[in-house]
Write a protein that holds these residues in place. Structure first.
Motif, PDB file in Angstrom:
ATOM      1  N   HIS A   7       0.820  -1.208   0.000  1.00 38.50           N
ATOM      2  CA  HIS A   7       0.000   0.000   0.000  1.00 38.50           C
ATOM      3  C   HIS A   7       0.855   1.259   0.000  1.00 38.50           C
ATOM      4  N   ARG A   8       2.035   1.175  -0.612  1.00 38.55           N
ATOM      5  CA  ARG A   8       2.899   2.349  -0.726  1.00 38.55           C
ATOM      6  C   ARG A   8       3.046   2.744  -2.177  1.00 38.55           C
ATOM      7  N   MET A  28       5.749  10.980   4.845  1.00 38.57           N
ATOM      8  CA  MET A  28       4.382  10.521   4.606  1.00 38.57           C
ATOM      9  C   MET A  28       4.241  10.051   3.165  1.00 38.57           C
ATOM     10  N   ASP A  29       3.738   8.849   3.004  1.00 32.65           N
ATOM     11  CA  ASP A  29       3.496   8.308   1.668  1.00 32.65           C
ATOM     12  C   ASP A  29       2.184   8.856   1.124  1.00 32.65           C
ATOM     13  N   GLY A  32       0.005   5.724   1.779  1.00 29.82           N
ATOM     14  CA  GLY A  32       0.260   4.861   2.926  1.00 29.82           C
ATOM     15  C   GLY A  32       0.297   5.557   4.261  1.00 29.82           C
ATOM     16  N   GLY A  33       0.142   6.907   4.258  1.00 26.97           N
ATOM     17  CA  GLY A  33       0.153   7.627   5.520  1.00 26.97           C
ATOM     18  C   GLY A  33       1.554   7.839   6.054  1.00 26.97           C
ATOM     19  N   ILE A  34       1.662   8.152   7.345  1.00 31.85           N
ATOM     20  CA  ILE A  34       2.948   8.410   7.981  1.00 31.85           C
ATOM     21  C   ILE A  34       3.753   7.109   8.059  1.00 31.85           C
ATOM     22  N   GLU A 109       4.154  15.811  11.443  1.00 26.99           N
ATOM     23  CA  GLU A 109       3.160  15.052  10.683  1.00 26.99           C
ATOM     24  C   GLU A 109       2.123  15.989  10.063  1.00 26.99           C
ATOM     25  N   ASN A 110       1.688  16.979  10.815  1.00 22.58           N
ATOM     26  CA  ASN A 110       0.712  17.939  10.283  1.00 22.58           C
ATOM     27  C   ASN A 110       1.299  18.735   9.117  1.00 22.58           C
ATOM     28  N   ARG A 113       1.133  16.469   6.107  1.00 16.79           N
ATOM     29  CA  ARG A 113      -0.249  16.358   5.621  1.00 16.79           C
ATOM     30  C   ARG A 113      -0.685  17.637   4.899  1.00 16.79           C
TER      31      ARG A 113
END
Length: 356
Positions: A7-8, A28-29, A32-34, A109-110, A113
């Motif tokens: 899922h990357r 962050m992908d 795939g998220g963080i 992380e923010n 995003r």
């Protein structure tokens, strides 16, 4: 291949929360998220470690860096020279902070995003040319002027309690003459309050003279840099060295990052903000954001033109006859000036004329 790798996308963005001694990064992908976080020191070795670490997760689309004008400036410059796209991530949303809490990792992380979602798009200033040189000199110049003013205010306040002969000697003198006169005082031994007053006035006068010389030297250096970087900014009526320097500081050494005249107006806090809702559609208010020093410099230019520039004087008369208030006319004139400035800092564009 494990389930996480399936899922990357192989395309990542990196958010960086910057501080004085350490930076915290989160990769962050796109789907795939963080993936991971990293803490690095704020030196060249740490910056290289961050770049290598980010590449290990795939193709880096962009770095979202907080505080590219302060703690993140050196990192942003390093990444830009390495060929990476750098975006100003801005401060995290306060609502998210209230709901999710705050930590360096969460801020990183923010930032990632915000870049991936397209909320963070501003290109930071490159800070590698004359504009950055002017900014650094202006910091020293403005502080010297501020302290010089404070010294003069203190001298005049202390003279209120001076003996009559000294007050009469200094009455009506200009600031330079007053400082020269007080610096030449020959205080006696400390035996009475008057002796202490003379010592204090002499010290303050010498301080004022030193700061005055320093401010004038910095003013000349700034003027030389402005003339070298953008002499065309000094050609329009009412735009002096101070205003041109403020414009260059805000625009930076990469003016191409400002995509339109409206973007520059917003950056200067001159673009109106819509406030319509329901039956009040079409209403606007003053933009209280933007760079306040540039906004004030543009305002001073407008005031000078309203007093001494005949085309502007005619424009004011015409708009006044139409029922516009002075405040509304000044807002219009500020937009004319910022539009003129935009085309001067981007010579490839067509020129515009002042209001007539």
């Amino acid at each position: 291949m494990n389930n996480g790798e399936q899922h990357r996308s192989g395309h990542v963005v990196v958010g960086v929360d910057t501080h004085k001694y350490v930076h915290v990064a989160a990769v962050m992908d796109a789907i795939g998220g963080i993936l991971a976080t990293l803490t690095i020191p704020t030196d060249t070795g740490g910056f290289q470690q961050l770049a290598d670490w980010a590449h290990s997760f795939g193709r880096v689309l962009a770095f979202g860096v907080e505080g590219t004008g302060s703690y993140g400036a050196t990192l942003a410059s390093f990444l830009r020279r390495a060929g990476h796209k750098v975006v100003e991530a801005g401060r995290p949303d306060r609502r998210l902070r209230r709901m999710n809490g705050k930590s360096d990792t969460l801020d990183a992380e923010n930032a990632a995003r915000a870049v991936l979602a397209g909320f963070a798009t501003a290109t930071p200033k490159s800070a590698d040319g004359e504009a950055e040189m002017i900014r650094r000199l202006k910091v020293a110049h403005d502080q010297a002027v501020e302290q010089r003013t404070a010294a003069m205010v203190t001298m005049k306040a202390m003279l209120v309690h001076a003996p009559d002969p000294l007050r009469q000697e200094t009455a009506g003198k200009t600031q330079i003459a007053l400082a020269r006169h007080l610096a030449a005082l020959r205080p006696r031994r400390l035996e009475a309050p008057e002796d202490a007053l003379r010592h204090a006035l002499r010290t303050l006068a010498k301080r004022w003279q030193y700061l005055d010389t320093e401010a004038k030297e910095l003013t000349q250096m700034i003027a030389d840099l402005v003339d070298r970087a953008a002499p065309q900014l000094l050609e329009p009526f009412g735009i002096g060295v101070d205003t041109a320097a403020e414009i260059l500081v805000v625009v930076g050494d990469n003016p191409e990052r400002i995509k339109s005249e409206a973007a520059l107006a917003k950056l200067a806090g001159i673009a109106p903000v819509p406030t319509g809702s329901g039956m009040t559609s079409g209403r606007h208010r003053i933009n209280h954001g933007g760079h306040r020093q540039l906004n004030a410099a543009i305002y001073r230019t407008v005031i000078v033109r309203m007093r001494f520039h005949q085309p502007t004087i005619d424009y004011v008369a015409r708009r006044t006859a139409e029922g516009k208030t002075k405040r509304e006319i000044i807002r219009c004139l500020k937009r004319y000036v910022i539009r003129e400035v935009y085309h001067l800092i981007r010579p490839a564009n067509h020129t515009v004329t002042a209001p007539s």
